[in-house]
Scaffold this motif. Sequence first.
Motif, PDB file in Angstrom:
ATOM      1  N   ILE A 139       3.548   0.109   2.764  1.00 53.60           N
ATOM      2  CA  ILE A 139       2.089   0.047   2.350  1.00 53.60           C
ATOM      3  C   ILE A 139       1.336  -1.133   2.569  1.00 53.60           C
ATOM      4  CG2 ILE A 139       0.457   1.071   0.584  1.00 53.60           C
ATOM      5  CD1 ILE A 139       2.577   2.897  -0.439  1.00 53.60           C
ATOM      6  N   ASP A 140       0.175  -1.300   3.290  1.00 54.13           N
ATOM      7  CA  ASP A 140      -0.533  -2.370   3.502  1.00 54.13           C
ATOM      8  C   ASP A 140      -1.648  -2.501   2.436  1.00 54.13           C
ATOM      9  OD1 ASP A 140      -2.187  -4.368   4.226  1.00 54.13           O
ATOM     10  OD2 ASP A 140      -2.216  -4.112   6.497  1.00 54.13           O
ATOM     11  N   THR A 141      -1.233  -3.040   1.441  1.00 56.66           N
ATOM     12  CA  THR A 141      -2.189  -3.022   0.129  1.00 56.66           C
ATOM     13  C   THR A 141      -3.492  -3.710   0.422  1.00 56.66           C
ATOM     14  OG1 THR A 141      -1.108  -4.871  -0.695  1.00 56.66           O
ATOM     15  CG2 THR A 141      -0.118  -2.925  -1.397  1.00 56.66           C
ATOM     16  N   ALA A 142      -3.549  -4.661   1.458  1.00 60.79           N
ATOM     17  CA  ALA A 142      -5.095  -5.108   1.825  1.00 60.79           C
ATOM     18  C   ALA A 142      -5.893  -4.155   2.507  1.00 60.79           C
ATOM     19  CB  ALA A 142      -4.853  -6.234   2.676  1.00 60.79           C
ATOM     20  N   GLN A 143      -5.049  -2.976   3.374  1.00 58.96           N
ATOM     21  CA  GLN A 143      -5.826  -2.027   3.826  1.00 58.96           C
ATOM     22  C   GLN A 143      -6.119  -0.510   3.475  1.00 58.96           C
ATOM     23  OE1 GLN A 143      -7.758  -3.001   6.490  1.00 58.96           O
ATOM     24  NE2 GLN A 143      -6.982  -5.259   6.595  1.00 58.96           N
ATOM     25  N   CYS A 261       1.377  -1.539  -6.068  1.00 56.14           N
ATOM     26  CA  CYS A 261       0.413  -2.222  -5.046  1.00 56.14           C
ATOM     27  C   CYS A 261      -0.544  -3.122  -5.413  1.00 56.14           C
ATOM     28  CB  CYS A 261      -0.550  -0.703  -4.476  1.00 56.14           C
ATOM     29  SG  CYS A 261       0.507   0.322  -3.466  1.00 56.14           S
ATOM     30  N   GLY A 262      -0.707  -3.530  -6.613  1.00 54.95           N
ATOM     31  CA  GLY A 262      -1.568  -4.458  -7.420  1.00 54.95           C
ATOM     32  C   GLY A 262      -1.026  -5.699  -7.661  1.00 54.95           C
ATOM     33  N   ASP A 264       0.072  -9.388  -7.485  1.00 50.73           N
ATOM     34  CA  ASP A 264      -0.398 -10.510  -7.151  1.00 50.73           C
ATOM     35  C   ASP A 264       0.347 -11.037  -6.013  1.00 50.73           C
ATOM     36  OD1 ASP A 264      -2.546 -10.557  -8.624  1.00 50.73           O
ATOM     37  OD2 ASP A 264      -1.820 -11.921 -10.365  1.00 50.73           O
ATOM     38  N   LEU A 265      -0.065 -11.579  -4.991  1.00 51.93           N
ATOM     39  CA  LEU A 265       0.448 -12.473  -3.856  1.00 51.93           C
ATOM     40  C   LEU A 265       1.160 -11.559  -2.848  1.00 51.93           C
ATOM     41  CD1 LEU A 265       1.490 -15.770  -5.736  1.00 51.93           C
ATOM     42  CD2 LEU A 265      -0.661 -15.037  -4.950  1.00 51.93           C
ATOM     43  N   MET A 266       1.112 -10.289  -3.362  1.00 45.12           N
ATOM     44  CA  MET A 266       2.183  -9.240  -2.327  1.00 45.12           C
ATOM     45  C   MET A 266       1.249  -8.567  -1.444  1.00 45.12           C
ATOM     46  SD  MET A 266       5.161  -9.856  -3.217  1.00 45.12           S
ATOM     47  CE  MET A 266       5.056 -11.468  -4.134  1.00 45.12           C
ATOM     48  N   ARG A 267       1.500  -8.430  -0.261  1.00 41.30           N
ATOM     49  CA  ARG A 267       0.628  -7.646   1.003  1.00 41.30           C
ATOM     50  C   ARG A 267       1.367  -6.477   1.148  1.00 41.30           C
ATOM     51  NH1 ARG A 267      -3.023  -9.097   5.146  1.00 41.30           N
ATOM     52  NH2 ARG A 267      -3.335  -7.271   6.186  1.00 41.30           N
ATOM     53  N   THR A 268       2.581  -6.207   1.038  1.00 42.93           N
ATOM     54  CA  THR A 268       3.085  -4.853   1.508  1.00 42.93           C
ATOM     55  C   THR A 268       4.053  -4.343   0.406  1.00 42.93           C
ATOM     56  OG1 THR A 268       3.121  -5.900   3.783  1.00 42.93           O
ATOM     57  CG2 THR A 268       4.511  -4.090   3.318  1.00 42.93           C
ATOM     58  N   VAL A 269       3.913  -2.982   0.134  1.00 46.49           N
ATOM     59  CA  VAL A 269       4.868  -2.489  -0.633  1.00 46.49           C
ATOM     60  C   VAL A 269       5.822  -1.572   0.015  1.00 46.49           C
ATOM     61  CG1 VAL A 269       5.106  -0.588  -2.463  1.00 46.49           C
ATOM     62  CG2 VAL A 269       3.228  -2.420  -2.674  1.00 46.49           C
ATOM     63  N   GLY A 270       7.076  -1.929   0.050  1.00 48.29           N
ATOM     64  CA  GLY A 270       8.175  -1.253   0.967  1.00 48.29           C
ATOM     65  C   GLY A 270       8.802  -0.048   0.068  1.00 48.29           C
ATOM     66  N   ASP A 286      -5.203   5.583   4.041  1.00 49.99           N
ATOM     67  CA  ASP A 286      -4.569   5.672   5.419  1.00 49.99           C
ATOM     68  C   ASP A 286      -3.409   5.833   5.674  1.00 49.99           C
ATOM     69  OD1 ASP A 286      -4.320   5.207   8.076  1.00 49.99           O
ATOM     70  OD2 ASP A 286      -5.847   3.675   8.167  1.00 49.99           O
ATOM     71  N   VAL A 287      -2.626   6.917   5.774  1.00 51.03           N
ATOM     72  CA  VAL A 287      -1.184   7.037   6.067  1.00 51.03           C
ATOM     73  C   VAL A 287      -0.660   6.237   7.131  1.00 51.03           C
ATOM     74  CG1 VAL A 287      -0.974   9.261   7.344  1.00 51.03           C
ATOM     75  CG2 VAL A 287       0.663   8.706   5.401  1.00 51.03           C
ATOM     76  N   ARG A 288      -1.391   5.990   8.227  1.00 49.83           N
ATOM     77  CA  ARG A 288      -1.121   5.393   9.518  1.00 49.83           C
ATOM     78  C   ARG A 288      -0.582   3.905   9.229  1.00 49.83           C
ATOM     79  NH1 ARG A 288      -5.069   7.248  14.528  1.00 49.83           N
ATOM     80  NH2 ARG A 288      -4.779   9.482  14.148  1.00 49.83           N
ATOM     81  N   ARG A 289      -1.266   3.289   8.265  1.00 53.44           N
ATOM     82  CA  ARG A 289      -1.183   2.232   7.998  1.00 53.44           C
ATOM     83  C   ARG A 289       0.034   1.817   6.931  1.00 53.44           C
ATOM     84  NH1 ARG A 289      -4.870  -1.711   9.422  1.00 53.44           N
ATOM     85  NH2 ARG A 289      -6.908  -0.866  10.211  1.00 53.44           N
ATOM     86  N   CYS A 290       0.597   2.804   6.873  1.00 53.76           N
ATOM     87  CA  CYS A 290       1.857   2.727   5.891  1.00 53.76           C
ATOM     88  C   CYS A 290       3.160   2.861   6.687  1.00 53.76           C
ATOM     89  CB  CYS A 290       1.917   3.845   4.770  1.00 53.76           C
ATOM     90  SG  CYS A 290       0.458   3.963   3.671  1.00 53.76           S
ATOM     91  N   VAL A 291       2.979   3.293   8.048  1.00 55.33           N
ATOM     92  CA  VAL A 291       3.992   3.126   8.951  1.00 55.33           C
ATOM     93  C   VAL A 291       5.269   4.007   8.559  1.00 55.33           C
ATOM     94  CG1 VAL A 291       5.238   1.659  10.745  1.00 55.33           C
ATOM     95  CG2 VAL A 291       3.256   0.518   9.369  1.00 55.33           C
TER      96      VAL A 291
END
Length: 409
Positions: A139-143, A261-262, A264-270, A286-291
């Motif tokens: 999960i791209d938490t910035a997007q 997902c919140g 700090d300093l983390m961009r991706t939740v795997g 946006d499920v696509r951005r979660c690959v």
Amino acid sequence: MTSGAEVLRAEDWEQWYSLLELAFGGVPEAPEERELYQRLTEPERSLAVWDDTEVVGTTGAFTFRVSVPGGRLAAAAGVTMVGVAPTHRRRGILTTMMRRQLDDVRARGEALAVLTASEPEIYGRFGYGIATMKVSAEIDTAQVRLTVPEGTDGVVLRRADPREALKVCEELYARQVAGRPGMLARAPGWEEQAVLDPPSRRDGGSPLQCVLAERDGEVVGYTRYRTRPAWTAGGPDGTVAVQDLEALGPAVYAALLRYLCGLDLMRTVGLANRPVDDAWQYLVSDVRRCVPRLRDELQVRLVDVGGALRQRSYRVPLDVVLEVSDAFCPWNEGRWRLTADAGGAACERTGAEPDLALSVRELGAAYLGGVPLSGLAAAGRVRELRPGTLARTSAAFGSDLAPWLPHGF
């Protein structure tokens, strides 16, 4: 000259396990990991093949109970630790071990054997069918935004030491097992696997962390995870590697996911291992951005066709005759009449004309309700012999929740 598959003597465990490490790449496990699996190994259910004084083949089984559709916990042999020395491949050692093991499972009265495979193509010839899948995601938490259900803000979160919280987490896990097919009822000792945390398991990340979710002072969920800090020229680019996420209800699940997902300093939740119907994919913008990626997981083998089919329930009333082929365990061959509904099932041998023809591998794949018989029929692996029976039988075998194996063994 190699021996047949022999029951492991406890004093030979070190050599036996060292061969397994060699077969899986030759990297020794951390001492604490090795010690745990020595405690969990059941020598009386473990087999070794010897070449003189050298162990050249290993396999074992754990005594498990697995949830099946309807909520019953069925006894199952958890096949594990299968390895053959690289110097002794293609000599029939694996077949020898599988033959002895399935005979032993039958003698114990267990109707099911289950396993996870390093290479999924290996075990089909021994009658195992892929019965559960797992989804991984990043999960791209910035997007990606989350839309959470009502009540999420009322869930209280607190950090906890993973070991100190182990008992309460294990109690919550146990409450979940009967509700989803494929989950294992963990016997004493298996809870330690969840908090095993040698540096070799961290992949450059932090020690294992734990957060509990509470409502009115009661623990209603938890997550265990590691953080892997990273930086790019554009700023922080860390990853949260989620190991476990269990929750009693949608708001609790959403509160834990929002927390992850919140950070700090983390961009991706795997998310490395989640059910195919897991809630995260319906909370993200946006499920696509979660690959998302799909992968096979638990394989199921019906050791006793009649006994296994009697242990689960079925979504709609059913009266069907199955013609089953099973070259590796011929005691399963023949026609079985399955009469069933949501309350239970009867399954006995019959001389009646068959409605469907399939192998025991297809029955294993469909057993937990996640693989439709209609899909297997579309691939030519199930044959409808009486028109109209396929659709009803496929519907009866289904499960409201996707089957899922939460951890390996």
